[in-house]
Design an enzyme around this catalytic site. Structure first.
Site, PDB file in Angstrom:
ATOM      1  N   GLU A   1      -0.871  -9.185  -0.555  1.00  0.00           N
ATOM      2  CA  GLU A   1      -2.297  -9.452  -0.281  1.00  0.00           C
ATOM      3  C   GLU A   1      -3.114  -9.450  -1.580  1.00  0.00           C
ATOM      4  O   GLU A   1      -4.036 -10.240  -1.742  1.00  0.00           O
ATOM      5  CB  GLU A   1      -2.845  -8.413   0.705  1.00  0.00           C
ATOM      6  CG  GLU A   1      -2.235  -8.569   2.095  1.00  0.00           C
ATOM      7  CD  GLU A   1      -2.668  -7.460   3.040  1.00  0.00           C
ATOM      8  OE1 GLU A   1      -2.239  -6.310   2.845  1.00  0.00           O
ATOM      9  OE2 GLU A   1      -3.442  -7.744   3.961  1.00  0.00           O
TER      10      GLU A   1
ATOM     11  N   GLU B   1       4.317  -5.406   7.324  1.00  0.00           N
ATOM     12  CA  GLU B   1       3.513  -4.393   8.016  1.00  0.00           C
ATOM     13  C   GLU B   1       3.978  -4.153   9.455  1.00  0.00           C
ATOM     14  O   GLU B   1       3.928  -3.028   9.949  1.00  0.00           O
ATOM     15  CB  GLU B   1       2.029  -4.793   8.031  1.00  0.00           C
ATOM     16  CG  GLU B   1       1.307  -4.534   6.720  1.00  0.00           C
ATOM     17  CD  GLU B   1       1.438  -5.674   5.717  1.00  0.00           C
ATOM     18  OE1 GLU B   1       2.306  -6.547   5.902  1.00  0.00           O
ATOM     19  OE2 GLU B   1       0.670  -5.677   4.746  1.00  0.00           O
TER      20      GLU B   1
ATOM     21  N   ALA C   1       0.874  -1.173   0.000  1.00  0.00           N
ATOM     22  CA  ALA C   1       0.000   0.000   0.000  1.00  0.00           C
ATOM     23  C   ALA C   1       0.915   1.229   0.000  1.00  0.00           C
ATOM     24  O   ALA C   1       2.067   1.152   0.451  1.00  0.00           O
ATOM     25  CB  ALA C   1      -0.873  -0.018   1.243  1.00  0.00           C
TER      26      ALA C   1
ATOM     27  N   GLY D   1       0.444  -4.933   1.024  1.00  0.00           N
ATOM     28  CA  GLY D   1      -0.776  -4.940   0.220  1.00  0.00           C
ATOM     29  C   GLY D   1      -0.572  -5.589  -1.148  1.00  0.00           C
ATOM     30  O   GLY D   1      -1.518  -6.110  -1.738  1.00  0.00           O
TER      31      GLY D   1
HETATM   32  N1  DAK Z   1       4.622   3.093  -0.760  1.00  0.00           N
HETATM   33  C1  DAK Z   1       5.027   4.258  -1.322  1.00  0.00           C
HETATM   34  N2  DAK Z   1       6.153   4.399  -2.048  1.00  0.00           N
HETATM   35  C2  DAK Z   1       6.917   3.305  -2.189  1.00  0.00           C
HETATM   36  C3  DAK Z   1       6.572   2.051  -1.630  1.00  0.00           C
HETATM   37  C4  DAK Z   1       5.359   1.967  -0.886  1.00  0.00           C
HETATM   38  N3  DAK Z   1       4.909   0.840  -0.353  1.00  0.00           N
HETATM   39  N4  DAK Z   1       7.551   1.173  -1.941  1.00  0.00           N
HETATM   40  C5  DAK Z   1       8.449   1.839  -2.682  1.00  0.00           C
HETATM   41  N5  DAK Z   1       8.084   3.134  -2.833  1.00  0.00           N
HETATM   42  C6  DAK Z   1       8.783   4.188  -3.557  1.00  0.00           C
HETATM   43  C7  DAK Z   1       9.998   4.670  -2.778  1.00  0.00           C
HETATM   44  O1  DAK Z   1       9.607   5.626  -1.818  1.00  0.00           O
HETATM   45  C8  DAK Z   1      10.821   5.272  -3.897  1.00  0.00           C
HETATM   46  O2  DAK Z   1      10.282   6.536  -4.231  1.00  0.00           O
HETATM   47  P1  DAK Z   1      11.248   7.858  -4.360  1.00  0.00           P
HETATM   48  O3  DAK Z   1      11.963   7.929  -3.066  1.00  0.00           O
HETATM   49  O4  DAK Z   1      12.148   7.504  -5.532  1.00  0.00           O
HETATM   50  O5  DAK Z   1      10.298   8.971  -4.627  1.00  0.00           O
HETATM   51  C9  DAK Z   1      10.542   4.357  -5.081  1.00  0.00           C
HETATM   52  O6  DAK Z   1       9.317   3.678  -4.762  1.00  0.00           O
HETATM   53  C10 DAK Z   1      11.617   3.303  -5.288  1.00  0.00           C
HETATM   54  O7  DAK Z   1      11.835   2.631  -4.061  1.00  0.00           O
HETATM   55  P2  DAK Z   1      13.286   2.430  -3.410  1.00  0.00           P
HETATM   56  O8  DAK Z   1      14.190   3.526  -3.831  1.00  0.00           O
HETATM   57  O9  DAK Z   1      13.084   2.192  -1.972  1.00  0.00           O
HETATM   58  O10 DAK Z   1      13.746   1.090  -4.144  1.00  0.00           O
HETATM   59  P3  DAK Z   1      14.782   0.002  -3.595  1.00  0.00           P
HETATM   60  O11 DAK Z   1      15.053  -0.903  -4.740  1.00  0.00           O
HETATM   61  O12 DAK Z   1      15.930   0.647  -2.905  1.00  0.00           O
HETATM   62  O13 DAK Z   1      13.961  -0.806  -2.481  1.00  0.00           O
HETATM   63  C11 DAK Z   1      12.011  -1.950  -1.605  1.00  0.00           C
HETATM   64  C12 DAK Z   1      12.858  -1.604  -2.856  1.00  0.00           C
HETATM   65  C13 DAK Z   1      10.730  -2.641  -2.082  1.00  0.00           C
HETATM   66  C14 DAK Z   1      12.801  -2.936  -0.717  1.00  0.00           C
HETATM   67  C15 DAK Z   1      11.713  -0.655  -0.804  1.00  0.00           C
HETATM   68  O14 DAK Z   1      11.147   0.305  -1.707  1.00  0.00           O
HETATM   69  C16 DAK Z   1      10.742  -0.862   0.299  1.00  0.00           C
HETATM   70  O15 DAK Z   1      11.086  -1.358   1.357  1.00  0.00           O
HETATM   71  N6  DAK Z   1       9.505  -0.433   0.050  1.00  0.00           N
HETATM   72  C17 DAK Z   1       8.475  -0.462   1.069  1.00  0.00           C
HETATM   73  C18 DAK Z   1       7.983  -1.887   1.288  1.00  0.00           C
HETATM   74  C19 DAK Z   1       6.904  -1.860   2.288  1.00  0.00           C
HETATM   75  O16 DAK Z   1       7.137  -1.728   3.504  1.00  0.00           O
HETATM   76  N7  DAK Z   1       5.714  -1.893   1.783  1.00  0.00           N
HETATM   77  C20 DAK Z   1       4.535  -1.589   2.583  1.00  0.00           C
HETATM   78  C21 DAK Z   1       4.108  -2.813   3.305  1.00  0.00           C
HETATM   79  S1  DAK Z   1       2.862  -2.377   4.408  1.00  0.00           S
HETATM   80  C22 DAK Z   1      -4.091  -0.176   5.247  1.00  0.00           C
HETATM   81  C23 DAK Z   1      -4.252  -1.387   4.630  1.00  0.00           C
HETATM   82  C24 DAK Z   1      -3.162  -2.075   4.214  1.00  0.00           C
HETATM   83  C25 DAK Z   1      -1.913  -1.564   4.443  1.00  0.00           C
HETATM   84  C26 DAK Z   1      -1.759  -0.355   5.047  1.00  0.00           C
HETATM   85  C27 DAK Z   1      -2.850   0.362   5.452  1.00  0.00           C
HETATM   86  N8  DAK Z   1      -5.226   0.581   5.645  1.00  0.00           N
HETATM   87  C28 DAK Z   1      -6.508  -0.001   5.464  1.00  0.00           C
HETATM   88  C29 DAK Z   1      -5.069   1.930   6.082  1.00  0.00           C
HETATM   89  C30 DAK Z   1      -0.797  -2.280   3.959  1.00  0.00           C
HETATM   90  C31 DAK Z   1       0.399  -1.846   4.246  1.00  0.00           C
HETATM   91  C32 DAK Z   1       1.506  -2.342   3.515  1.00  0.00           C
HETATM   92  O17 DAK Z   1       1.447  -2.703   2.348  1.00  0.00           O
END
Ligand code: DAK
Length: 259
Positions: free
Chosen positions: A117, A137, A69, A114
């Site tokens: 999911e 998460e 997400a 997400g």
């Molecule tokens: N959201 C927003 N932007 C994201 C993103 C994400 N999930 N994942 C990556 N990006 C963006 C980065 O911010 C970066 O943008 P800029 O800084 O260039 O503007 C761009 O994509 C490239 O990412 P990286 O530079 O970080 O790329 P790397 O190859 O170095 O790293 C990575 C890749 C996948 C390991 C890293 O980007 C990363 O850790 N990303 C986040 C993974 C993550 O934690 N995903 C979220 C999981 S939690 C909800 C319901 C569900 C959820 C939440 C709320 N509600 C009902 C309210 C679910 C939550 C989740 O999904």
């Protein structure tokens, strides 16, 4: 079929397999509000179009299926907004799971939070060798909010699901296959491998596929066996049942009409 989308690409090939590509490659296809709205509307279009016999969901670009997400979007949400968003996500992902055609997630890179999911709401998952799956998460102080706690548990059982959710660890394609998180790892091109898997299914009787999805979804519920018997019986009234059995006896390939 409209392709009037900004955050996703919807394509349908002659083979009658539709593909939805989440198209925010610079943000690793993170799911924001607009993606959900467009996904919902694309699914409605697909549901209405009887010529479409299967759906692939994938991510644009080289790196990600969907990296979660959009963290930037939900960072300042309060409890009410978060619960509302979670329920909206549930509705859209349930629509995917409830489609009466086979739906396959082609996991071409990161499938996190997400994004994983989303893949779990599909009937099948094929991953590239470089795919990475996980539910990180807890590292954000959250739990999965788009059905992951439920669907992952059904897929791999209570303890393994809790291990993956509570550690938030990333799983590479080979381990994901060993754990049963994915159906296969694509040897070459993931799109070709996905279409190959679906092409075997779309040759079969569409109503039988629809009832198979309905019956298997009921597994584990008390009503499962009765549901199976009814869905099985219903198929005896279909033209495709007559065609399938006639084709067998006449030693020819069936030509199913979906009626
Ligand atoms: N959201 C927003 N932007 C994201 C993103 C994400 N999930 N994942 C990556 N990006 C963006 C980065 O911010 C970066 O943008 P800029 O800084 O260039 O503007 C761009 O994509 C490239 O990412 P990286 O530079 O970080 O790329 P790397 O190859 O170095 O790293 C990575 C890749 C996948 C390991 C890293 O980007 C990363 O850790 N990303 C986040 C993974 C993550 O934690 N995903 C979220 C999981 S939690 C909800 C319901 C569900 C959820 C939440 C709320 N509600 C009902 C309210 C679910 C939550 C989740 O999904």
């Amino acid at each position: 079929m409209s392709s009037d989308f900004e955050m996703l690409i919807l394509e349908v090939e002659d083979s009658r397999i539709a593909t939805i590509s989440i198209n925010r490659p610079k943000q690793l296809n993170a799911l924001n509000n607009q993606v959900f709205e467009e996904l919902d509307s694309a699914l409605d279009q697909i549901e209405k179009d009887e010529s479409i016999r299967a759906l692939i969901i994938t991510g644009s670009g080289e790196k990600a299926f969907v990296a979660g997400a959009d963290i930037k979007e939900f960072a300042d949400f309060d409890k009410e907004q978060a619960t509302k968003l979670s329920k909206r996500g549930h509705k859209v992902f349930q629509k995917i799971e409830d489609l009466s055609i086979p739906v396959l997630a082609a996991i071409n890179g990161y499938a996190l939070g997400g994004g994983f999911e989303l893949a779990l709401s599909c009937h099948f998952r094929v991953a590239s060798k470089a795919a990475v799956l996980g539910l990180p998460e807890v590292s954000l102080g959250l739990i999965p909010g788009y059905g992951g706690t439920q669907r992952l548990t059904k897929l791999v059982g209570y303890s393994k699901a809790l291990e993956l959710i509570m550690s938030g660890r990333f799983v590479k394609a080979e381990e994901a296959f060993q754990l049963g998180l994915i159906n296969s790892i694509a040897e070459g091109d993931i799109s070709e491998a996905s279409k190959k898997m679906l092409s075997g299914m779309i040759k079969q009787a569409p109503l039988a596929l629809k009832n198979a999805i309905l019956a298997v979804k009921e597994a584990g519920n008390d009503s499962g066996y009765e549901m199976e018997a009814n869905l099985f019986g219903d198929l005896f009234n279909t033209a495709d049942f007559k065609e399938g059995t006639s084709a067998f006896m006449e030693k020819r390939k069936p030509n199913f009409s979906g009626k």
